[in-house]
Design a protein around this motif. Structure first.
Motif, PDB file in Angstrom:
ATOM      1  N   ARG A  75      33.840  40.119  52.869  1.00 44.78           N
ATOM      2  CA  ARG A  75      32.649  40.969  52.956  1.00 44.78           C
ATOM      3  C   ARG A  75      33.048  42.449  52.977  1.00 44.78           C
ATOM      4  N   GLU A  76      34.070  42.771  53.756  1.00 44.79           N
ATOM      5  CA  GLU A  76      34.494  44.169  53.841  1.00 44.79           C
ATOM      6  C   GLU A  76      35.182  44.626  52.554  1.00 44.79           C
ATOM      7  N   LEU A  77      35.820  43.699  51.847  1.00 44.34           N
ATOM      8  CA  LEU A  77      36.396  44.029  50.552  1.00 44.34           C
ATOM      9  C   LEU A  77      35.308  44.456  49.581  1.00 44.34           C
ATOM     10  N   PHE A  78      34.229  43.690  49.517  1.00 47.10           N
ATOM     11  CA  PHE A  78      33.164  44.017  48.575  1.00 47.10           C
ATOM     12  C   PHE A  78      32.321  45.203  49.037  1.00 47.10           C
ATOM     13  N   ARG A  79      32.374  45.506  50.319  1.00 47.50           N
ATOM     14  CA  ARG A  79      31.769  46.741  50.809  1.00 47.50           C
ATOM     15  C   ARG A  79      32.676  47.935  50.561  1.00 47.50           C
ATOM     16  N   GLU A  80      33.895  47.653  50.104  1.00 50.30           N
ATOM     17  CA  GLU A  80      34.921  48.643  49.787  1.00 50.30           C
ATOM     18  C   GLU A  80      35.453  49.360  51.021  1.00 50.30           C
ATOM     19  N   ASN A  81      35.314  48.742  52.179  1.00 53.27           N
ATOM     20  CA  ASN A  81      36.014  49.216  53.368  1.00 53.27           C
ATOM     21  C   ASN A  81      37.467  48.760  53.339  1.00 53.27           C
ATOM     22  N   ILE A  82      37.717  47.589  52.771  1.00 52.81           N
ATOM     23  CA  ILE A  82      39.057  47.177  52.370  1.00 52.81           C
ATOM     24  C   ILE A  82      39.182  47.532  50.895  1.00 52.81           C
ATOM     25  N   THR A  83      40.129  48.391  50.559  1.00 49.56           N
ATOM     26  CA  THR A  83      40.239  48.825  49.171  1.00 49.56           C
ATOM     27  C   THR A  83      40.883  47.733  48.314  1.00 49.56           C
ATOM     28  N   HIS A  84      40.685  47.837  47.008  1.00 52.39           N
ATOM     29  CA  HIS A  84      41.064  46.763  46.097  1.00 52.39           C
ATOM     30  C   HIS A  84      42.469  46.910  45.535  1.00 52.39           C
ATOM     31  N   GLY A  85      43.159  47.992  45.866  1.00 47.46           N
ATOM     32  CA  GLY A  85      44.520  48.187  45.401  1.00 47.46           C
ATOM     33  C   GLY A  85      45.540  47.808  46.457  1.00 47.46           C
ATOM     34  N   LEU A  86      46.825  47.954  46.104  1.00 48.39           N
ATOM     35  CA  LEU A  86      47.923  47.584  46.990  1.00 48.39           C
ATOM     36  C   LEU A  86      48.579  48.794  47.646  1.00 48.39           C
ATOM     37  N   ASN A  87      48.484  49.944  47.022  1.00 51.20           N
ATOM     38  CA  ASN A  87      49.414  51.029  47.316  1.00 51.20           C
ATOM     39  C   ASN A  87      49.186  51.733  48.645  1.00 51.20           C
ATOM     40  N   ASN A  88      48.006  51.679  49.190  1.00 50.01           N
ATOM     41  CA  ASN A  88      47.736  52.350  50.469  1.00 50.01           C
ATOM     42  C   ASN A  88      47.824  51.361  51.633  1.00 50.01           C
ATOM     43  N   LYS A  89      48.656  50.337  51.481  1.00 48.26           N
ATOM     44  CA  LYS A  89      48.721  49.270  52.479  1.00 48.26           C
ATOM     45  C   LYS A  89      50.165  48.939  52.855  1.00 48.26           C
ATOM     46  N   LEU A  90      50.297  48.330  54.009  1.00 46.62           N
ATOM     47  CA  LEU A  90      51.562  47.747  54.449  1.00 46.62           C
ATOM     48  C   LEU A  90      51.294  46.283  54.765  1.00 46.62           C
ATOM     49  N   PHE A  91      52.065  45.377  54.123  1.00 45.48           N
ATOM     50  CA  PHE A  91      51.875  43.939  54.250  1.00 45.48           C
ATOM     51  C   PHE A  91      53.030  43.326  55.048  1.00 45.48           C
ATOM     52  N   CYS A  92      52.713  42.324  55.872  1.00 52.92           N
ATOM     53  CA  CYS A  92      53.811  41.565  56.476  1.00 52.92           C
ATOM     54  C   CYS A  92      54.486  40.740  55.382  1.00 52.92           C
ATOM     55  N   ARG A  93      55.767  40.545  55.532  1.00 51.55           N
ATOM     56  CA  ARG A  93      56.557  39.915  54.475  1.00 51.55           C
ATOM     57  C   ARG A  93      56.074  38.498  54.158  1.00 51.55           C
ATOM     58  N   GLU A  94      55.604  37.778  55.163  1.00 52.17           N
ATOM     59  CA  GLU A  94      55.229  36.372  54.957  1.00 52.17           C
ATOM     60  C   GLU A  94      54.191  36.208  53.849  1.00 52.17           C
ATOM     61  N   ILE A  95      53.351  37.207  53.659  1.00 54.24           N
ATOM     62  CA  ILE A  95      52.328  37.137  52.610  1.00 54.24           C
ATOM     63  C   ILE A  95      52.965  36.944  51.243  1.00 54.24           C
ATOM     64  N   TRP A  96      54.174  37.495  51.071  1.00 62.95           N
ATOM     65  CA  TRP A  96      54.807  37.503  49.756  1.00 62.95           C
ATOM     66  C   TRP A  96      55.940  36.491  49.628  1.00 62.95           C
ATOM     67  N   GLN A  97      56.001  35.541  50.546  1.00 65.56           N
ATOM     68  CA  GLN A  97      57.055  34.527  50.455  1.00 65.56           C
ATOM     69  C   GLN A  97      56.953  33.743  49.152  1.00 65.56           C
ATOM     70  N   GLU A  98      55.733  33.380  48.774  1.00 64.92           N
ATOM     71  CA  GLU A  98      55.546  32.609  47.539  1.00 64.92           C
ATOM     72  C   GLU A  98      54.519  33.243  46.606  1.00 64.92           C
ATOM     73  N   ARG A  99      53.775  34.205  47.077  1.00 74.12           N
ATOM     74  CA  ARG A  99      52.723  34.834  46.266  1.00 74.12           C
ATOM     75  C   ARG A  99      53.352  35.758  45.226  1.00 74.12           C
ATOM     76  N   ARG A 100      52.913  35.611  43.980  1.00 75.89           N
ATOM     77  CA  ARG A 100      53.367  36.469  42.897  1.00 75.89           C
ATOM     78  C   ARG A 100      52.180  36.860  42.020  1.00 75.89           C
ATOM     79  N   PHE A 101      52.375  37.902  41.207  1.00 74.53           N
ATOM     80  CA  PHE A 101      51.315  38.398  40.333  1.00 74.53           C
ATOM     81  C   PHE A 101      51.380  37.718  38.969  1.00 74.53           C
ATOM     82  N   PRO A 102      50.222  37.404  38.375  1.00 72.84           N
ATOM     83  CA  PRO A 102      50.233  37.006  36.969  1.00 72.84           C
ATOM     84  C   PRO A 102      50.736  38.179  36.130  1.00 72.84           C
ATOM     85  N   ALA A 103      51.814  37.987  35.411  1.00 74.24           N
ATOM     86  CA  ALA A 103      52.396  39.076  34.638  1.00 74.24           C
ATOM     87  C   ALA A 103      51.702  39.186  33.279  1.00 74.24           C
ATOM     88  N   GLY A 104      51.743  40.377  32.714  1.00 72.35           N
ATOM     89  CA  GLY A 104      51.212  40.585  31.375  1.00 72.35           C
ATOM     90  C   GLY A 104      49.759  40.990  31.325  1.00 72.35           C
TER      91      GLY A 104
END
Length: 326
Positions: free
Chosen positions: A147-176
């Motif tokens: 809900r907060e994402l679509f209200r744009e209180n959580i922004t839709h990009g990555l660059n203004n954020k700090l993530f805990c490492r566990e989020i990226w243990q297996e998560r990857r981006f679709p390339a291309g």
């Protein structure tokens, strides 16, 4: 107890005029326990040499030289190698305030948050990123994140954020593709339990540079936009704010049609029709939201035209607002 290490991932491609300012802002962070991974994505200019020069001066920097596969493939490669407890992403033409990662880490630690976000500001005339002020630090919990994402209180990009490492243990981006950072954030409920944000403006987003997503449009832009809004559509199920966001944003992308870019007319038409299918899934719910009722009349007129005649609405957007978001 050892200080947490922050891994910062920076894809680098054809940003020579901006790269030193970006790297200076990273190596000059007040929080010092950093791992800085620069991915030279086959850049044809002097970016690779600049990266190597910074690595020679700062032991925290690692440089990967790869063939050009795009920024999300570059991020994926760095994610395989990072050793930090937290992960940050920076675009190589942007820059940071010196205390950005110190502030975000303190917020994440204090609130036991999986993701910490600061505010960003546009540097340039193209106002791509929307900024909101909420009056200090705000914490969001699972069940409220989409809900907060679509209200744009959580922004839709990555660059203004700090993530805990566990989020990226297996998560990857679709390339291309383009816009896969926003598609990733559409899944925020899956990977985040607690999200904290501050109104402190700590990330500078460079809109003066002619980026891939702001330049001439090609068929991949159309395909990427469809993938992004499919991700939004999945996330928006049962979230009225999501339906309104989708129905508000889709008509504005009529400016992808020719002659603005290199999208063939047939592909442009089929693209509008596919986007209209997504729009229609959420139109009824969007019209019931209070935000729809209080929206400007001109916007509601455009949305209703798009509902009935998407091709006509797309042409109108192109003719009257190709350089603005309607």
């Amino acid at each position: 107890m050892a200080e947490p290490k922050i891994s910062i991932i920076v894809p680098v491609y054809k940003v020579e005029p901006y790269l030193r300012k970006c790297l200076d802002s990273i190596v000059g962070q007040t929080y010092r326990n950093l791992e800085i991974i620069l991915v030279d994505d086959g850049s044809p200019d002097n970016c690779g040499t600049i990266c190597d020069g910074y690595a020679a001066m700062d032991r925290r920097i690692r440089v990967l030289h790869t063939e050009n596969r795009g920024p999300f493939a570059a991020r994926n490669q760095a994610l395989e190698l990072l050793t930090g407890d937290y992960v940050g992403f920076v675009d190589a033409d942007d820059w940071l305030e010196r205390e950005m990662y110190a502030v975000l880490l303190a917020l994440a630690t204090e609130h036991r948050a999986d993701v910490a976000q600061c505010e960003m500001c546009n540097e340039g005339s193209y106002a791509q990123m929307r900024s909101k002020t909420l009056g200090g630090t705000v914490v969001y919990s699972k069940g409220r994140l989409t809900r907060e994402l679509f209200r744009e209180n959580i922004t839709h990009g990555l660059n203004n954020k700090l993530f805990c490492r566990e989020i990226w243990q297996e998560r990857r981006f679709p390339a291309g593709y383009y816009h896969m950072d926003a598609a990733c954030m559409a899944e925020v409920e899956r990977f985040c339990n607690t999200f904290v944000r501050t109104d402190a403006v700590l990330y500078h987003y460079n809109t003066a540079n002619s980026s891939i997503t702001r330049g001439r449009k090609n068929p991949l832009h159309a395909i990427s936009m469809e993938k992004l809004f499919e991700a939004y559509s999945i996330a928006a199920k049962g979230v009225p704010e999501g339906g309104l966001f989708i129905c508000r944003e889709i008509p504005s992308f009529g400016r992808i049609i020719p002659p603005l870019g290199d999208v063939p007319l047939g592909l442009a038409v089929s693209h509008v029709r596919r986007m209209h299918e997504i729009f229609e899934r959420h139109w009824a719910a969007a019209r019931r939201t209070p935000e729809y009722q209080t929206s400007a009349k001109a916007k509601r007129v455009l949305w209703n035209i798009y509902h009935r005649a998407p091709l006509l609405a797309s042409v109108l957007v192109y003719v009257y607002g190709s350089n603005k978001k309607v």
